[in-house]
Motif scaffolding. Structure first.
Motif, PDB file in Angstrom:
ATOM      1  N   HIS A 171     -11.729   6.692 -14.650  1.00 27.22           N
ATOM      2  CA  HIS A 171     -12.153   6.481 -13.263  1.00 27.22           C
ATOM      3  C   HIS A 171     -12.613   7.795 -12.617  1.00 27.22           C
ATOM      4  O   HIS A 171     -13.650   7.843 -11.948  1.00 27.22           O
ATOM      5  CB  HIS A 171     -11.006   5.858 -12.461  1.00 27.22           C
ATOM      6  N   LEU A 205      -7.080   5.221 -18.277  1.00 26.97           N
ATOM      7  CA  LEU A 205      -7.870   4.525 -17.257  1.00 26.97           C
ATOM      8  C   LEU A 205      -8.094   5.393 -16.020  1.00 26.97           C
ATOM      9  O   LEU A 205      -9.190   5.400 -15.449  1.00 26.97           O
ATOM     10  CB  LEU A 205      -7.184   3.218 -16.861  1.00 26.97           C
ATOM     11  N   LEU A 225      -8.011  -1.754 -24.618  1.00 28.06           N
ATOM     12  CA  LEU A 225      -8.322  -1.840 -23.192  1.00 28.06           C
ATOM     13  C   LEU A 225      -9.693  -2.448 -22.928  1.00 28.06           C
ATOM     14  O   LEU A 225      -9.870  -3.241 -22.012  1.00 28.06           O
ATOM     15  CB  LEU A 225      -8.248  -0.456 -22.546  1.00 28.06           C
TER      16      LEU A 225
END
Length: 70
Positions: A26, A22, A64
């Motif tokens: 980002h 993650l 996810l």
């Protein structure tokens, strides 16, 4: 990889591996001006940080995201 990397954190339930994925996503979205990041590109950057195979990466990403990624 340390087996403890796969234990969920009590704060949010994410494992270290999920957190790295993650965080990398980002960063790449920021570099690309908010545009989508191709899965292959994300995998390439994640592999630089973790020893993870493509099948395991895909399984985690699917979990996810909540749906199968092409």
């Amino acid at each position: 990889m340390d087996p403890r990397d796969r234990i969920p954190d009590v704060r949010d339930g994410l494992t270290r591996v999920e957190r790295v994925i993650l965080h990398t996503l980002h960063q790449l979205q920021g570099e690309r001006g908010g545009r989508n990041v191709p899965t292959a590109m994300l995998y390439g950057y994640v592999v630089e940080r973790l020893d993870i195979g493509p099948d395991e990466f895909q399984d985690i990403l699917t979990r996810l995201v909540g749906r199968r990624v092409p």
